[in-house]
Design an enzyme around this catalytic site. Structure first.
Site, PDB file in Angstrom:
ATOM      1  N   ALA A 166       0.718  -1.974   3.164  1.00  0.00           N
ATOM      2  CA  ALA A 166      -0.005  -2.691   4.219  1.00  0.00           C
ATOM      3  C   ALA A 166      -0.667  -3.932   3.629  1.00  0.00           C
ATOM      4  CB  ALA A 166      -1.043  -1.799   4.887  1.00  0.00           C
ATOM      5  N   PHE A 167      -1.074  -4.842   4.498  1.00  0.00           N
ATOM      6  CA  PHE A 167      -1.476  -6.164   4.010  1.00  0.00           C
ATOM      7  C   PHE A 167      -2.792  -6.164   3.249  1.00  0.00           C
ATOM      8  CE2 PHE A 167      -4.703  -9.090   5.704  1.00  0.00           C
ATOM      9  CZ  PHE A 167      -5.363  -8.286   6.603  1.00  0.00           C
ATOM     10  N   LYS A 168      -3.606  -5.102   3.374  1.00  0.00           N
ATOM     11  CA  LYS A 168      -4.858  -5.049   2.615  1.00  0.00           C
ATOM     12  C   LYS A 168      -4.600  -5.183   1.106  1.00  0.00           C
ATOM     13  CE  LYS A 168      -7.606  -3.788   6.225  1.00  0.00           C
ATOM     14  NZ  LYS A 168      -6.679  -4.086   7.325  1.00  0.00           N
ATOM     15  N   ASP A 169      -3.401  -4.813   0.661  1.00  0.00           N
ATOM     16  CA  ASP A 169      -3.074  -4.944  -0.771  1.00  0.00           C
ATOM     17  C   ASP A 169      -3.132  -6.400  -1.242  1.00  0.00           C
ATOM     18  OD1 ASP A 169      -2.574  -2.224  -1.130  1.00  0.00           O
ATOM     19  OD2 ASP A 169      -0.436  -2.416  -0.659  1.00  0.00           O
ATOM     20  N   LEU A 179      -6.751  -6.578  -1.963  1.00  0.00           N
ATOM     21  CA  LEU A 179      -7.354  -5.514  -2.775  1.00  0.00           C
ATOM     22  C   LEU A 179      -6.635  -5.284  -4.102  1.00  0.00           C
ATOM     23  CD1 LEU A 179      -8.613  -3.113  -0.008  1.00  0.00           C
ATOM     24  CD2 LEU A 179      -9.981  -4.095  -1.858  1.00  0.00           C
TER      25      LEU A 179
END
Ligand SMILES: *Cc1c(COP(=O)(O)O)cnc(C)c1O
Length: 493
Positions: free
Chosen positions: A110-113, A116
């Site tokens: 998911a794009f939070k990577d 993060l």
């Protein structure tokens, strides 16, 4: 470059201090005091570079007290073979004017990577530059995706530990497995009896417990969070807008300097704000279309200038966008008004009355850069089916919200010309919804559905999701909300 608070009552600080502290002491969010300019020559250099070098060049001016060597090391660690695409954030083109920017090739799909994988090392070096000697322990209460992305980001980062609390029974099978199988020597995960609000309230209690902070200080630890208001999470997101633009040029779909619109599935307004900042820096972007699910508070805001959170909260099939208070909008209001006093008043009204009205002149400025639209779950599923049928391309529910909003805008003649749809999650993270959109049965535990989606479409699940089926569960603990402090205590003893 220094950083200011959107509420105007805090001192200017350095980049490392803004990242080390997260929230400004006056309750505002940190913003840079100016934006670096990316001119045609620089854009041409970016066009010929790979993702890592694009990230180095865009991020460096925002981080003046970091050396070129430090920034290069940060980008190498963040965007390397932890991503399953050598392009890191590739654009998948489906026709002559539409491409999907895939931000989900990182370890949690998911794009939070994108942020993060960068933030933890950026945070630890910022703390060192600020003279912090203690270790930092990140506490997270999660309803699913953020917890796993934070665990992956902080796993084995020296000088940091991370402890994640999730509501027992409140996350999907796949999300639970992703967290309880997390590798790393500095990580911990615990279920909490109760719902997400219980877990979040527990974490807030621990943060405000001064006695406990003194005990931890004696052991050489302090507590911090990794939430999306931290400048260190926003900054890495500016990069991929430049990257997508360059890829559109390299594909021959637009000429250098030609305008490109973006359609962004939006919750907290972090992702789309990063795009708008890229435009302010000189990216030849046109409009940013803000796509919402049934929680369409932003669609109404961009239509009327009135932000009103007093409305029912819907649980949708795009859960990472189920948000009624989009905290990063505060940064846009600051940039557009240039007036911290007005921003403070609006945020005060939001806290007290649940609404604020920015007025006609501000609304005009917002509408100069943003369009808006929304999709309910039924429309979202139809869009997944349409894109699969017409293009043989599988998208997740969040991406489908943006894709559907774009399709509707084009049908109404509100958008024409090339557009980049920002794709925020692998369809394999939301197998049940995607299978049902394709007319397939979706009544089985999450890990089985992964195989079913592979069989139904002939596509392949990302390796970390496929590996969940046989993975060892490392963290089986569950605590009552009152016991959360003891879990932290034991974790840091
Ligand atoms: C977090 C998230 C979003 C929303 O991004 P914001 O920056 O909060 O607007 C959209 N899609 C997915 C899959 C997410 O995880």
């Amino acid at each position: 470059m220094e950083y200011l608070s959107t509420r105007g009552a805090a001192e200017r600080v350095s980049a490392s201090s803004a990242i080390a502290h997260g929230l400004a002491p006056d309750g505002g969010l940190y913003v840079p005091d100016s934006l670096p300019r990316v001119d045609g020559r620089e854009l041409e250099l970016l066009r010929r570079s790979g993702y890592r070098e694009r990230a180095e060049r865009i991020m460096a001016p925002f981080l003046p007290e970091f050396t070129a060597g430090e920034i290069s090391a940060l980008c190498a660690a963040a965007y390397g073979d932890n991503f399953d695409s050598p392009l890191t954030a590739p654009v998948r083109f489906v026709d002559s004017g539409t491409g999907y920017l895939e931000l989900w090739h990182g370890p949690t799909s998911a794009f939070k990577d994108m942020a993060l994988q960068m933030l933890p090392r950026l945070l630890v070096s910022s703390l060192k530059k600020c003279g912090e000697r203690r270790g930092v322990c990140i506490l997270v209460a999660t309803s699913g995706d953020t917890g796993k992305a934070a665990l992956e980001g902080f796993a084995d980062v020296e000088g940091a530990r991370i402890l994640v609390f999730y509501p027992q029974g409140g996350v999907s099978d796949v999300q639970r497995l992703q967290m309880v199988t997390q590798r790393g020597v500095n990580v911990g995960v615990s279920a909490v009896e109760g719902n997400f609000d219980d877990a979040q309230a527990g974490v807030k209690r621990i943060f405000s417990d001064a006695d406990f902070a003194r005990v931890l200080d004696g052991r050489g630890w302090f507590l911090s969070s990794a939430n999306s208001i931290n400048w260190g999470r926003l900054l890495p997101q500016i990069v991929y807008y430049f990257s997508a633009y360059c890829d559109f040029v390299n594909s021959g779909r637009i000429a250098m300097g030609e305008r490109l619109d973006f359609c962004v599935p939006t919750g907290n307004f972090g992702n789309i704000l990063a795009g708008w900042m890229a435009r302010e820096m000189g990216l030849p972007a046109g409009k940013f279309i803000c796509a919402s699910n049934e929680n369409n508070v932003l669609t109404d805001f961009i239509g009327t200038g009135v932000y009103d959170r007093r409305r029912p909260f819907h649980m949708t099939e795009s859960p990472s966008m189920d948000i009624l208070v989009s905290s990063n909008l505060e940064r846009l209001l600051y940039f557009l008004s240039g007036d911290a006093g007005r921003v403070s008043r609006w945020m005060g009204e939001l806290a007290r009355e649940g609404r604020y009205d920015v007025g006609a002149e501000m609304l005009g400025r917002i509408r100069g850069a943003f369009g808006a639209g929304c999709c309910d779950d039924a429309r979202t599923e139809r869009e997944i089916a349409r894109v699969w049928r017409e293009h043989g391309y599988l998208i997740d529910t969040h991406t489908a919200v943006a894709s559907g909003v774009l399709a509707d805008a084009r049908a109404k003649g509100e958008q024409s010309g090339p557009c980049c749809v920002v794709s925020t999650a692998s369809p394999y993270k939301f197998c049940a919804s995607v299978l049902s959109a394709l007319g397939e049965a979706a009544d089985a535990p999450g890990v089985e559905l992964i195989g079913r989606l592979e069989a139904a479409t002939g596509t392949k699940a990302p390796a970390p999701l496929a590996a969940l089926a046989g993975a060892e569960e490392r963290f089986t603990g569950c605590t009552a909300p009152e016991g959360m402090r003891d879990v932290v205590d034991a974790f840091l003893s």
